[in-house]
Design a protein around this motif. Structure first.
Motif, PDB file in Angstrom:
ATOM      1  N   VAL A 199      -0.269   5.188   7.333  1.00 61.27           N
ATOM      2  CA  VAL A 199       0.709   4.649   6.388  1.00 61.27           C
ATOM      3  C   VAL A 199       1.807   5.679   6.180  1.00 61.27           C
ATOM      4  O   VAL A 199       1.529   6.857   5.939  1.00 61.27           O
ATOM      5  CB  VAL A 199       0.059   4.309   5.030  1.00 61.27           C
ATOM      6  N   TRP A 221      -3.037  -5.178   3.906  1.00 61.37           N
ATOM      7  CA  TRP A 221      -2.943  -4.102   2.922  1.00 61.37           C
ATOM      8  C   TRP A 221      -3.995  -4.304   1.843  1.00 61.37           C
ATOM      9  O   TRP A 221      -4.213  -5.416   1.366  1.00 61.37           O
ATOM     10  CB  TRP A 221      -1.562  -4.094   2.265  1.00 61.37           C
ATOM     11  N   LEU A 235       6.300   0.899   2.141  1.00 66.39           N
ATOM     12  CA  LEU A 235       5.122   1.410   2.825  1.00 66.39           C
ATOM     13  C   LEU A 235       5.025   0.710   4.178  1.00 66.39           C
ATOM     14  O   LEU A 235       5.105  -0.515   4.248  1.00 66.39           O
ATOM     15  CB  LEU A 235       3.850   1.138   2.020  1.00 66.39           C
ATOM     16  N   MET A 265      -0.286   6.521  -4.568  1.00 67.22           N
ATOM     17  CA  MET A 265       1.104   6.340  -4.991  1.00 67.22           C
ATOM     18  C   MET A 265       1.227   6.817  -6.435  1.00 67.22           C
ATOM     19  O   MET A 265       0.603   6.259  -7.342  1.00 67.22           O
ATOM     20  CB  MET A 265       1.491   4.873  -4.891  1.00 67.22           C
ATOM     21  N   VAL A 280       5.548   6.461   4.020  1.00 63.36           N
ATOM     22  CA  VAL A 280       6.286   6.088   2.814  1.00 63.36           C
ATOM     23  C   VAL A 280       7.755   6.429   3.003  1.00 63.36           C
ATOM     24  O   VAL A 280       8.102   7.532   3.420  1.00 63.36           O
ATOM     25  CB  VAL A 280       5.743   6.837   1.578  1.00 63.36           C
ATOM     26  N   TYR A 299      -3.598   2.935  -1.971  1.00 64.85           N
ATOM     27  CA  TYR A 299      -3.166   1.973  -0.966  1.00 64.85           C
ATOM     28  C   TYR A 299      -3.687   2.388   0.414  1.00 64.85           C
ATOM     29  O   TYR A 299      -3.663   3.571   0.766  1.00 64.85           O
ATOM     30  CB  TYR A 299      -1.639   1.895  -0.898  1.00 64.85           C
TER      31      TYR A 299
END
Length: 413
Positions: free
Chosen positions: A212, A243, A228, A291, A214, A273
């Motif tokens: 993942v 997700w 994301l 997050m 960001v 996440y």
């Protein structure tokens, strides 16, 4: 038909029924009209030619012929530079060898020769149709009962024997399909043609290195746009992304798609996440990312202890509270909208509360993202405030009486 190989070189000789075209002694004979062979291999287009008289001055192969001009000699085409070998002569043999075949070499090849006679030119029709293909592994079936099939875009001319590899090691041959009750997500599979094992198909495998990212990177600030993105190495390509996220300690929820977009991210989006990628060969999940959404102080308020009626001379403690990320690192206190010189902590204590301490109090909370004021809190000593009010009313009454007496005196006169 015979097959000769050297390393990754595949040489095809096809002695099928010949195609002979021509008239009045002009002819070109191709040994085959169609060849399908592997990308990266070598092929020989074999043919012979005859002519009635004269001497041959020019020979060449071509694939394109524009109107009103001589066809383009492949030997002059940069696409074939270093890959063409003419094995023929200027008498009867017109064999052409092409090495390091590429899929874009697929075309119909024709031979042309020119003599020293007037109108002494001829080419053989229809030529040799060459199809160049790579090996591919096709995946069919469900997760537990998949079938792998080694496929090509055309049927290989030499009817080869297929070989299967698992993680680079030979596991089976003599079949173009590989069946198994269970394939491991961590394994990769590829196929090749026997005798040309270095011309392997691209391997198929389940998703791996799922991660993942960001965007933008760095600190995440409330109200900003954040994306994301889930990415994974897989062949066949990833079919679906799922997700999974848990906000502020709640239950896990899910959504699908390679991206999870927050147009205006909120503090309530803080949480864990991760994503799961899937293709026909298996699944893989990313690591969990946390997050942490930063925001300026909010919901700032002042509380007083003890609660209830304030008694003169008692100890009173004011506490400033605020929701903030990162946590509040500075508090400023105000009395009657003027800054306290000594009010800098989260708590402000008045050890001997007096009537002059009565009034409005509020605080301001600060962190690296900004500040927020509380609403004003009124603190009074009820008894003292009542005496003051009574005195004020008494003074007003006396003044009114004096005014009336003066007015009556003036009227009497």
């Amino acid at each position: 038909m015979s097959l000769r190989t050297a390393g990754s070189v595949l040489v095809v000789f096809l002695w099928s029924v010949t195609v002979v075209l021509g008239q009045n002694g002009w002819r070109v004979t191709y040994t085959t009209q169609s060849i399908c062979t592997l990308k990266g291999s070598t092929v020989e287009l074999t043919c012979s030619f005859r002519y009635p008289r004269g001497k041959v001055t020019t020979t060449f192969w071509f694939t394109e012929w524009g109107t009103g001009v001589e066809p383009k000699d492949l030997g002059q085409d940069p696409e074939y530079a270093g890959r063409l070998e003419y094995h023929g002569d200027k008498k009867k043999d017109c064999t052409l060898k092409i090495t390091d075949l590429r899929e874009r070499d697929s075309a119909t090849y024709k031979f042309r020769f020119i003599t020293d006679q007037t109108r002494g030119k001829y080419y053989g029709h229809p030529g040799v149709t060459l199809s160049v293909t790579g090996l591919q592994v096709k995946v069919t079936g469900g997760h537990q009962d998949k079938t792998l099939t080694c496929i090509t875009t055309c049927t290989l001319t030499d009817n080869p024997t297929y070989i299967w590899y698992k993680n680079g090691h030979k596991v089976k041959e003599d079949t173009s399909s590989l069946d198994s009750d269970s394939f491991s997500d961590a394994d990769s599979y590829s196929c090749a043609v026997k005798g040309h094992e270095d011309l392997l198909s691209p391997a198929v495998y389940g998703p791996r290195n799922t991660s993942v990212s960001v965007s933008p990177s760095g600190e995440i600030v409330e109200g900003s746009s954040v994306t994301l993105t889930c990415s994974s190495d897989a062949n066949p390509p990833v079919q679906s992304y799922t997700w999974w996220y848990k906000k502020n300690g709640g239950d896990y929820q899910s959504m699908t798609g390679p991206q999870h977009v927050f147009n205006q991210i909120q503090s309530s989006d803080t949480g864990e996440y991760y994503c799961v990628s899937q293709n026909e060969m298996g699944t893989d999940r990313s690591r969990t990312i946390n997050m942490d959404v930063k925001y300026a102080p909010k919901n700032t308020s002042v509380s007083v202890s003890p609660s209830g009626e304030i008694v003169e001379g008692s100890s009173v403690t004011l506490t400033c509270s605020s929701d903030a990320n990162p946590p509040v690192d500075k508090y400023t206190w105000y009395f009657q909208n003027e800054t306290f010189l000594n009010g800098c902590g989260q708590m402000y204590n008045i050890s001997n509360f007096r009537s002059e301490d009565s009034g409005h109090y509020h605080c301001e909370a600060w962190n690296g993202r900004g500040s927020r004021n509380s609403t004003a809190l009124m603190i009074i000593i009820p008894g003292k405030q009542t005496s003051v009010l009574t005195a004020a009313v008494g003074i007003i009454v006396v003044v009114l009486v004096l005014i009336l007496c003066f007015s009556g005196f003036m009227w009497f006169r």
